[in-house]
Design an enzyme around this catalytic site. Structure first.
Site: not given
Length: 184
Positions: A61, A131
């Site tokens: 990603h 994240y």
């Protein structure tokens, strides 16, 4: 914290101090003053986490310009093989990948610069990957590279992937908008 550079320009490993006693562990994963002292000027705009079963592969990603981001990744529970792929034109490591085990045990943190695709394989059930990003999620800029298209051996016979991740273009078919040295 100790900072370790990798073979991919801008990709760094942080090795924080782990404080452990009879109660358990304490690990500091981010300290703004430490980051500034080491020219890691990262302004966090969004944080989130995923929880994955064993053999889940998420990736590869990234967000495209103008919503690209620096990403800080760590694992507060469980264990993963984290994989980062350089997709920056003119980079000496374009198309090369870096992998590392991140776990709640080793406390390592990755700092992933703009222009790198990111993914991981969960090595344990209920693994939490956290994240921190310098931009917010923008659906029209959300993109990826097919996980099995750049030579990394995921060592997984039956990976669990999202439908979205299965549809990403291969690295050879992807036209990258990232250029090494620009907006890094």
């Amino acid at each position: 914290m100790q900072i370790v550079d990798t073979k991919i320009s801008g990709l760094k490993i942080l090795k924080p101090k782990i404080f452990e006693d009879e109660r358990g562990k304490f690990i500091k994963t981010f300290n703004n003053n430490f980051f500034k002292e080491h020219n890691l000027n990262i302004e966090i705009k969004e944080t989130y986490f995923s929880i994955s079963h064993k053999d889940v592969i998420r990736g590869m990603h990234f967000q495209t310009p103008p919503f690209e981001h620096v990403k800080i990744v760590y694992v507060p529970y469980g264990k993963i093989i984290d994989v980062v792929l350089d997709i920056r034109k003119n980079s000496s490591t374009f198309g090369k990948y870096f992998s590392i085990e991140l776990s709640s045990k080793n406390g390592k943190v990755l700092i992933i610069p703009k222009g790198l695709a990111h993914g991981f394989k969960s090595l344990e059930d209920n693994t939490n990957v956290t994240y921190m990003q310098t931009s917010c999620y923008t659906p029209n800029s959300d993109s990826g590279i097919k996980f099995d298209s750049f030579g990394f051996d995921w060592d997984c016979k039956t990976p669990k992937l999202s439908d979205r991740d299965k549809l990403f273009l291969s690295l050879k078919d992807f036209e990258t908008p990232f250029v090494f040295g620009e907006n890094q």
